[in-house]
Design a protein around this motif. Structure first.
Motif, PDB file in Angstrom:
ATOM      1  N   GLU A  46      -2.350  61.714 -82.453  1.00 45.69           N
ATOM      2  CA  GLU A  46      -1.351  61.048 -83.474  1.00 45.69           C
ATOM      3  C   GLU A  46      -1.527  59.606 -83.221  1.00 45.69           C
ATOM      4  OE1 GLU A  46       0.040  62.469 -85.959  1.00 45.69           O
ATOM      5  OE2 GLU A  46      -0.388  64.804 -85.293  1.00 45.69           O
ATOM      6  N   TRP A  47      -1.662  58.931 -82.136  1.00 42.30           N
ATOM      7  CA  TRP A  47      -1.653  57.549 -81.888  1.00 42.30           C
ATOM      8  C   TRP A  47      -3.012  56.990 -81.247  1.00 42.30           C
ATOM      9  CZ3 TRP A  47       2.710  55.017 -78.571  1.00 42.30           C
ATOM     10  CH2 TRP A  47       2.628  53.681 -78.667  1.00 42.30           C
ATOM     11  N   PRO A  48      -3.875  57.213 -82.104  1.00 44.46           N
ATOM     12  CA  PRO A  48      -5.191  56.937 -81.466  1.00 44.46           C
ATOM     13  C   PRO A  48      -5.214  55.322 -81.071  1.00 44.46           C
ATOM     14  CG  PRO A  48      -5.461  57.022 -83.801  1.00 44.46           C
ATOM     15  CD  PRO A  48      -4.201  57.540 -83.542  1.00 44.46           C
ATOM     16  N   LEU A  49      -6.014  54.809 -79.769  1.00 42.86           N
ATOM     17  CA  LEU A  49      -6.118  53.695 -79.356  1.00 42.86           C
ATOM     18  C   LEU A  49      -7.113  52.931 -80.260  1.00 42.86           C
ATOM     19  CD1 LEU A  49      -6.510  54.559 -75.593  1.00 42.86           C
ATOM     20  CD2 LEU A  49      -4.326  53.766 -76.991  1.00 42.86           C
ATOM     21  N   LYS A  50      -6.661  51.539 -80.133  1.00 45.20           N
ATOM     22  CA  LYS A  50      -7.517  50.654 -81.031  1.00 45.20           C
ATOM     23  C   LYS A  50      -8.380  49.739 -79.663  1.00 45.20           C
ATOM     24  CE  LYS A  50      -4.366  50.371 -84.915  1.00 45.20           C
ATOM     25  NZ  LYS A  50      -3.528  49.218 -85.494  1.00 45.20           N
ATOM     26  N   SER A  51      -8.976  48.764 -80.254  1.00 45.89           N
ATOM     27  CA  SER A  51      -9.920  47.971 -79.325  1.00 45.89           C
ATOM     28  C   SER A  51      -9.016  47.087 -78.249  1.00 45.89           C
ATOM     29  CB  SER A  51     -10.872  47.112 -79.925  1.00 45.89           C
ATOM     30  OG  SER A  51     -10.255  46.218 -80.758  1.00 45.89           O
ATOM     31  N   ALA A  52      -9.265  47.075 -77.052  1.00 47.02           N
ATOM     32  CA  ALA A  52      -8.344  46.142 -76.153  1.00 47.02           C
ATOM     33  C   ALA A  52      -6.895  46.787 -75.798  1.00 47.02           C
ATOM     34  CB  ALA A  52      -8.015  44.926 -76.695  1.00 47.02           C
ATOM     35  N   GLU A  53      -6.977  48.152 -76.227  1.00 43.65           N
ATOM     36  CA  GLU A  53      -5.720  49.139 -75.888  1.00 43.65           C
ATOM     37  C   GLU A  53      -6.084  50.078 -74.634  1.00 43.65           C
ATOM     38  OE1 GLU A  53      -2.954  48.921 -80.013  1.00 43.65           O
ATOM     39  OE2 GLU A  53      -4.013  50.518 -79.331  1.00 43.65           O
ATOM     40  N   THR A  54      -5.181  50.341 -73.924  1.00 47.51           N
ATOM     41  CA  THR A  54      -5.238  51.350 -72.927  1.00 47.51           C
ATOM     42  C   THR A  54      -3.876  52.128 -72.815  1.00 47.51           C
ATOM     43  OG1 THR A  54      -4.416  49.654 -71.103  1.00 47.51           O
ATOM     44  CG2 THR A  54      -6.621  50.196 -71.514  1.00 47.51           C
ATOM     45  N   ARG A  55      -3.900  53.319 -72.248  1.00 43.00           N
ATOM     46  CA  ARG A  55      -2.658  54.050 -72.333  1.00 43.00           C
ATOM     47  C   ARG A  55      -2.262  54.558 -71.144  1.00 43.00           C
ATOM     48  NH1 ARG A  55      -1.227  56.686 -77.099  1.00 43.00           N
ATOM     49  NH2 ARG A  55      -3.546  57.002 -77.563  1.00 43.00           N
ATOM     50  N   VAL A  56      -1.096  54.908 -70.991  1.00 43.47           N
ATOM     51  CA  VAL A  56      -0.422  55.361 -69.587  1.00 43.47           C
ATOM     52  C   VAL A  56       0.575  56.611 -69.930  1.00 43.47           C
ATOM     53  CG1 VAL A  56       0.817  55.329 -67.423  1.00 43.47           C
ATOM     54  CG2 VAL A  56      -0.861  53.318 -68.355  1.00 43.47           C
ATOM     55  N   ASN A  57       0.192  57.639 -69.900  1.00 39.92           N
ATOM     56  CA  ASN A  57       1.132  58.786 -70.207  1.00 39.92           C
ATOM     57  C   ASN A  57       1.700  59.242 -68.722  1.00 39.92           C
ATOM     58  OD1 ASN A  57       0.476  59.080 -72.689  1.00 39.92           O
ATOM     59  ND2 ASN A  57      -1.425  60.125 -72.163  1.00 39.92           N
ATOM     60  N   GLN A  58       3.188  59.356 -68.816  1.00 41.11           N
ATOM     61  CA  GLN A  58       3.763  59.857 -67.589  1.00 41.11           C
ATOM     62  C   GLN A  58       4.881  60.986 -67.707  1.00 41.11           C
ATOM     63  OE1 GLN A  58       5.220  55.715 -66.934  1.00 41.11           O
ATOM     64  NE2 GLN A  58       4.193  55.588 -64.944  1.00 41.11           N
ATOM     65  N   ILE A  59       5.004  61.731 -66.791  1.00 42.27           N
ATOM     66  CA  ILE A  59       6.001  62.548 -66.620  1.00 42.27           C
ATOM     67  C   ILE A  59       7.328  61.989 -65.758  1.00 42.27           C
ATOM     68  CG2 ILE A  59       7.137  64.852 -66.161  1.00 42.27           C
ATOM     69  CD1 ILE A  59       5.632  65.031 -68.750  1.00 42.27           C
ATOM     70  N   CYS A  60       8.310  61.501 -66.187  1.00 39.82           N
ATOM     71  CA  CYS A  60       9.399  61.062 -65.146  1.00 39.82           C
ATOM     72  C   CYS A  60      10.765  62.131 -64.824  1.00 39.82           C
ATOM     73  CB  CYS A  60       9.924  59.644 -65.757  1.00 39.82           C
ATOM     74  SG  CYS A  60       8.533  58.451 -65.950  1.00 39.82           S
ATOM     75  N   LEU A  61      11.112  61.842 -63.877  1.00 42.99           N
ATOM     76  CA  LEU A  61      12.042  62.486 -63.313  1.00 42.99           C
ATOM     77  C   LEU A  61      13.301  61.874 -62.712  1.00 42.99           C
ATOM     78  CD1 LEU A  61      13.357  65.471 -62.537  1.00 42.99           C
ATOM     79  CD2 LEU A  61      12.342  65.157 -60.157  1.00 42.99           C
ATOM     80  N   THR A  62      14.382  61.722 -63.557  1.00 47.19           N
ATOM     81  CA  THR A  62      15.635  61.140 -63.009  1.00 47.19           C
ATOM     82  C   THR A  62      16.463  61.855 -62.322  1.00 47.19           C
ATOM     83  OG1 THR A  62      15.244  59.746 -65.066  1.00 47.19           O
ATOM     84  CG2 THR A  62      17.408  59.808 -64.105  1.00 47.19           C
ATOM     85  N   ARG A  63      17.049  61.526 -61.130  1.00 49.35           N
ATOM     86  CA  ARG A  63      17.872  62.156 -60.226  1.00 49.35           C
ATOM     87  C   ARG A  63      19.215  61.284 -60.257  1.00 49.35           C
ATOM     88  NH1 ARG A  63      13.062  62.940 -57.591  1.00 49.35           N
ATOM     89  NH2 ARG A  63      12.589  65.124 -56.925  1.00 49.35           N
ATOM     90  N   GLU A  64      20.251  62.101 -60.529  1.00 51.99           N
ATOM     91  CA  GLU A  64      21.834  61.452 -60.486  1.00 51.99           C
ATOM     92  C   GLU A  64      22.446  62.006 -59.191  1.00 51.99           C
ATOM     93  OE1 GLU A  64      23.349  61.188 -64.400  1.00 51.99           O
ATOM     94  OE2 GLU A  64      21.446  60.512 -65.186  1.00 51.99           O
ATOM     95  N   ILE A  65      23.489  61.478 -59.318  1.00 50.89           N
ATOM     96  CA  ILE A  65      24.535  62.034 -58.103  1.00 50.89           C
ATOM     97  C   ILE A  65      24.662  63.384 -58.215  1.00 50.89           C
ATOM     98  CG2 ILE A  65      26.593  61.730 -59.441  1.00 50.89           C
ATOM     99  CD1 ILE A  65      27.715  60.230 -56.642  1.00 50.89           C
ATOM    100  N   LEU A  66      25.000  64.260 -57.049  1.00 50.33           N
ATOM    101  CA  LEU A  66      25.366  65.413 -56.994  1.00 50.33           C
ATOM    102  C   LEU A  66      23.752  66.399 -57.491  1.00 50.33           C
ATOM    103  CD1 LEU A  66      28.727  65.889 -58.319  1.00 50.33           C
ATOM    104  CD2 LEU A  66      28.078  65.790 -55.834  1.00 50.33           C
ATOM    105  N   GLY A  67      22.872  65.777 -57.144  1.00 47.71           N
ATOM    106  CA  GLY A  67      21.494  66.580 -57.482  1.00 47.71           C
ATOM    107  C   GLY A  67      21.317  66.863 -59.157  1.00 47.71           C
ATOM    108  N   VAL A  68      21.788  66.151 -60.219  1.00 46.11           N
ATOM    109  CA  VAL A  68      21.388  66.476 -61.394  1.00 46.11           C
ATOM    110  C   VAL A  68      20.134  65.652 -61.844  1.00 46.11           C
ATOM    111  CG1 VAL A  68      22.111  65.941 -63.834  1.00 46.11           C
ATOM    112  CG2 VAL A  68      24.090  66.503 -62.038  1.00 46.11           C
ATOM    113  N   GLU A  69      19.221  66.479 -62.616  1.00 47.22           N
ATOM    114  CA  GLU A  69      17.725  66.038 -62.732  1.00 47.22           C
ATOM    115  C   GLU A  69      17.684  66.273 -64.250  1.00 47.22           C
ATOM    116  OE1 GLU A  69      15.820  67.321 -58.265  1.00 47.22           O
ATOM    117  OE2 GLU A  69      15.298  68.172 -60.109  1.00 47.22           O
ATOM    118  N   ARG A  70      17.016  65.462 -64.690  1.00 47.81           N
ATOM    119  CA  ARG A  70      16.562  65.242 -65.953  1.00 47.81           C
ATOM    120  C   ARG A  70      15.103  64.699 -66.027  1.00 47.81           C
ATOM    121  NH1 ARG A  70      20.679  66.185 -69.090  1.00 47.81           N
ATOM    122  NH2 ARG A  70      22.816  66.017 -68.344  1.00 47.81           N
ATOM    123  N   ARG A  71      14.139  65.549 -66.805  1.00 49.41           N
ATOM    124  CA  ARG A  71      12.697  64.954 -67.019  1.00 49.41           C
ATOM    125  C   ARG A  71      12.551  64.358 -68.418  1.00 49.41           C
ATOM    126  NH1 ARG A  71       8.241  68.960 -66.105  1.00 49.41           N
ATOM    127  NH2 ARG A  71       9.366  70.121 -67.343  1.00 49.41           N
TER     128      ARG A  71
END
Length: 267
Positions: free
Chosen positions: A72-97
């Motif tokens: 859905e989002w094809p790259l154009k010239s001079a563009e690079t992409r970084v895809n990430q899965i992030c994990l956020t940890r909060e107090i008392l061990g609450v985790e959200r991705r």
């Protein structure tokens, strides 16, 4: 005559009590955030607790969301992409991705590169989460913190941090503030935080909740993102002025204390 009056007012000017205020605030926020963390284990709201939050991201090169973004989002010239899965940890061990895709565009003139990013929360199965939970969570969180501070600082009460640091909130007459005045003071004190959260919530609510729609709209430029960045910069400057200017040019009270007729005094 005026010079004598000015000198007399300077001699009676109340101290900043900066370190006492700061340490008391950290103690109280630690307690409040532990309580909010416990609530998050029961209620499906993300309060976005700022003090005890850490985020770790891992680059991914395959998966359904990566394939969708590439399609859905094809790259154009001079563009690079970084895809990430992030994990956020909060107090008392609450985790959200959450999944985040960022496209970086190199500047042909040798200047700084620009970037555009889209992120979406993920459920336990790794699928995008759609809904208003993450929009309401920060608003509820900042209101609960304001309510806790005001309740524990009114009618002669003190938060634990203020007790330990031997300070209390009083009116300019030296009497304990009632709850309504204390609530007004806390809402004004946290007004930059409320503004940040409010802008983020308005932007999130006004834009589509569909991840597909977001990744289709961003490649051609999204005015909402630009507006959000400008507003964030303006609010950051205003927050620094609101919280730091009174301490730099001390007149005995913070701005929110002046507006509510309150002050912080040693006990």
């Amino acid at each position: 005559m005026d010079i004598n009056i000015t000198q007399a007012s300077q001699r009676t000017l109340q101290p900043r009590l900066f370190w006492r205020r700061a340490i008391a605030y950290l103690i109280d926020m630690t307690i409040f955030e532990i309580v909010l963390g416990a609530v998050m284990l029961i209620v499906p709201l993300n309060f976005e607790i700022p003090l005890f939050q850490s985020t770790q991201c891992e680059v991914v090169s395959s998966g359904p969301l990566v394939e969708k973004v590439e399609r859905e989002w094809p790259l154009k010239s001079a563009e690079t992409r970084v895809n990430q899965i992030c994990l956020t940890r909060e107090i008392l061990g609450v985790e959200r991705r959450f999944f985040r895709t960022t496209v970086i565009t190199d500047n042909a003139d040798g200047g700084s590169a620009s970037w555009r990013s889209v992120s979406v929360a993920l459920d336990q199965n790794g699928d995008p989460v759609e809904g208003i939970g993450d929009i309401l969570g920060p608003l509820v969180g900042v209101f609960l913190v304001s309510l806790a501070f005001s309740s524990l600082s009114s009618n002669g009460r003190r938060t634990l941090g203020k007790k330990i640091l031997a300070i209390r909130v009083v009116t300019v007459e030296g009497t304990p503030p009632h709850f309504r005045r204390s609530l007004k003071r806390e809402l004004l004190k946290f007004s930059p935080w409320i503004a940040f959260v409010g802008v983020d919530s308005i932007v999130a609510a006004s834009t589509s909740q569909s991840f597909d729609t977001m990744i289709r709209s961003v490649p051609d430029g999204d005015a909402t993102i630009t507006i959000q960045i400008v507003v964030a910069v303006v609010l950051s400057v205003l927050a620094l002025v609101w919280w730091l200017m009174p301490l730099i040019r001390w007149r005995g009270q913070m701005f929110y204390d002046q507006l509510t007729g309150c002050a912080v005094r040693r006990t």
